[in-house]
Design an enzyme around this catalytic site. Structure first.
Site, PDB file in Angstrom:
ATOM      1  N   HIS A 125       1.365  -0.806  -0.338  1.00  0.00           N
ATOM      2  CA  HIS A 125      -0.206  -0.033   0.256  1.00  0.00           C
ATOM      3  C   HIS A 125       0.954   1.233  -0.147  1.00  0.00           C
ATOM      4  CE1 HIS A 125      -2.032   3.244   2.807  1.00  0.00           C
ATOM      5  NE2 HIS A 125      -3.249   2.610   1.611  1.00  0.00           N
ATOM      6  N   HIS A 171       1.762  10.695  -2.386  1.00  0.00           N
ATOM      7  CA  HIS A 171       0.708  10.857  -1.637  1.00  0.00           C
ATOM      8  C   HIS A 171      -0.401  11.851  -1.705  1.00  0.00           C
ATOM      9  CE1 HIS A 171      -1.641   8.882   2.259  1.00  0.00           C
ATOM     10  NE2 HIS A 171      -2.613   8.701   0.683  1.00  0.00           N
TER      11      HIS A 171
END
Length: 582
Positions: A125, A171
């Site tokens: 992830h 991110h």
């Protein structure tokens, strides 16, 4: 296993004496004699250790290595064997070699010719993050480390750079520093198959304009070349097999048109849903990060250009490269789990999965029999912590996505599961997760089932801490006080924790204790082993750990190597254990 092992065995003097069980087995296979011949050793390995592939040449090589060590004086004063045989002491020391007597099978042995949906897949992830989810650096280094460990699914979040003419991996809506997509893709190409030849899946979180999607397609095709696999038809009723995809790279993301349509229903991407949960950035900080990541002329969500119309949102080159189509249609969760039509990938947060499983557990299992379910950490895990992976595995979820930098028990469970099947990153799901009953009923992990088998675990002793740790690491003024925790992690009915007594003031602890574990679903069970040093006044010190898939455990005496808190193998620390199934 035996044929791959070429180095000489160095038999050094042990601090411990053989336990009574070892003496009894030695006496049994030596016919009461004082030494074990090569043929008797082979008989022990085949009959007691179930190493059915062991040949006469293998056992001869082991004995000859012992003889060479003995002649060169490596064996030490405590070994005084003669002839072409092993003494009891040499036999005992041989048992500590995990190259011969490791706890699980070391080769790929599962059927690799079923569709991808039939496997648990080692999944990362936000694979590019070096630390926390809000302010750490983005880099290809954690991607490389993950691939070296055998991770098979790498996640990349794609955003326009500040000039909006190239793609960065970052991110979004956080203060993480970006890394270029080109660098990430080149590193994936270089390290994809160093640990395993089975396919690598790149899951893309796409926040790009059509022209940048086209650039991704061109970049991906040029970098991977023939390594890149993509389907030749738009429809796919069944996924290809891991065996057919050896040495290939696959792309998984939402097709561009489908992605736009989902936006019209205010559906959000995984990363948006993560950041939308409790614990996300403040609005002011989010705006600052949006400007850094995506440019000011993108819409409020930072996804699509303000001046583009729906019919312009098309990147056919990009769409053609997608093998595993991802998507989340609008509507009720049960609608997401419909199994008709082409196969697909669905993503749910750990919270969404737990909520859905309370009412629709059977639907989830049916969905995962043909389709792929990806589970990812909830957004409040800003420190890159992880959840218990069994919440996904119990329902057949193939891609249980983990923060590989988030060290702790949950990651130990993940590492333990994927030690199975030779560490190739693909573990065949149990048959009961792939079957339907006469009335379409499916496996229910919350239902208590009868005991299928009992695992007997005996913990004899351990050594190696004096080599791997300083003399004052555990206690400044005395030797350590070690004990071993032995636990089962699996379906709720099987979970149990046990531990040995504390062995005081001893670098070479001897416990000689046995534990029984009745198991109703051994196929999903992990054996967690952890050594700790007892401390009266502070938290007990960590002395090594491992997690082992119960379905892969080999019976007999086993040398069990331990790992540090990050999952790196300790150089010398091992336990001598015995596993039996009844």
């Amino acid at each position: 296993m035996f044929k791959r092992f070429n180095r000489n065995i160095s038999f050094s003097e042990q601090e411990q004496l053989p336990p009574s069980d070892v003496k009894e087995v030695f006496s049994e296979f030596s016919n009461g004699g004082s030494a074990l011949s090569a043929d008797q050793l082979r008989q022990f390995l085949v009959e007691h250790q179930s190493e059915t592939n062991c040949t006469e040449d293998d056992s001869n090589r082991i004995v000859q290595n012992a003889i060479q060590s003995r002649k060169s004086g490596v064996a030490g004063d405590g070994i005084s064997g003669t002839g072409e045989e092993l003494t009891l002491e040499e036999f005992f020391q041989f048992l500590f070699y995990d190259e011969f007597n490791g706890p699980i099978k070391s080769q790929v042995h599962h059927d690799m010719n079923a569709p991808l949906s039939h496997y648990f897949i080692y999944t990362g992830h936000n694979s590019y993050l070096t630390g926390n989810q809000l302010s750490s650096d983005c880099s290809d280094v954690p991607i490389i480390k993950a691939l070296q460990r055998g991770v098979r699914v790498i996640e990349l979040d794609l955003w326009p750079n500040s000039a909006k003419d190239d793609i960065v991996v970052v991110h979004g809506r956080t203060l993480t520093t970006p890394v270029s997509l080109v660098q990430c893709l080149k590193s994936i190409k270089e390290y994809a198959f160093v640990k395993s030849r089975y396919p690598v899946v790149i899951t893309l979180e796409d926040h790009l304009t059509p022209d940048l999607q086209a650039k991704v397609a061109e970049m991906t095709t040029q970098i991977f070349g023939d390594m890149l696999y993509f389907p030749h038809t738009e429809t796919m009723t069944e996924f290809p097999t891991p065996e057919s995809l050896k040495d290939r790279v696959l792309i998984s993301t939402k097709p561009p048109k489908e992605y736009l349509d989902s936006k019209q229903f205010k559906d959000t991407s995984d990363s948006e849903r993560e950041m939308g949960e409790e614990g996300s950035l403040s609005p002011a900080l989010s705006v600052e990060c949006d400007e850094r990541c995506s440019g000011s002329d993108l819409d409020e969500e930072g996804l699509n250009p303000r001046d583009k119309k729906p019919d312009q949102q098309s990147a056919p080159q990009y769409k053609r490269l997608i093998t595993i189509h991802a998507g989340k249609p609008k509507g009720h969760i049960r609608d997401h789990l419909k199994v008709a039509g082409d196969v697909k990938r669905l993503s749910l947060s750990e919270q969404e999965l737990e909520k859905a499983s309370a009412s629709y557990g059977a639907d989830i299992v049916r969905f995962t029999q043909k389709n792929i379910l990806r589970v990812y950490p909830k957004g409040t895990r800003v420190t890159s912590s992880n959840y218990r992976p069994h919440i996904g595995w119990m329902y057949g979820a193939q891609m249980v996505a983990f923060n590989m930098q988030g060290h702790g028990k949950s990651l130990w469970y993940m590492q333990g599961m994927f030690r199975a099947n030779g560490g190739c990153g693909y573990v065949k799901k149990p048959v009961f997760l792939m079957e339907k009953g006469p009335h379409s009923e499916c496996f229910d992990p919350k239902r208590t089932l009868p005991v299928k088998k009992t695992l007997k675990v005996k913990v004899y002793m351990g050594n190696g801490w004096n080599s791997d740790f300083s003399k004052t690491h555990f206690d400044t003024f005395s030797p350590p006080d070690f004990y071993t925790k032995v636990c089962i992690v699996g379906v709720p009915a099987d979970e149990v924790n046990k531990k040995t007594k504390v062995n005081k003031d001893n670098w070479f602890p001897i416990w000689d204790e046995e534990f029984d574990f009745p198991l109703s679903v051994p196929e999903l069970a992990l054996l967690r082993i952890e050594v700790r040093e007892h401390d009266k006044h502070e938290k007990d010190d960590f002395g090594g750990q491992t997690c082992l898939p119960v379905s892969e455990l080999k019976s007999g005496f086993r040398a069990v190597p331990l790992y540090d808190q990050k999952g790196e193998k300790l150089k010398s620390v091992k336990l001598l254990m015995r596993f039996q199934f009844t």
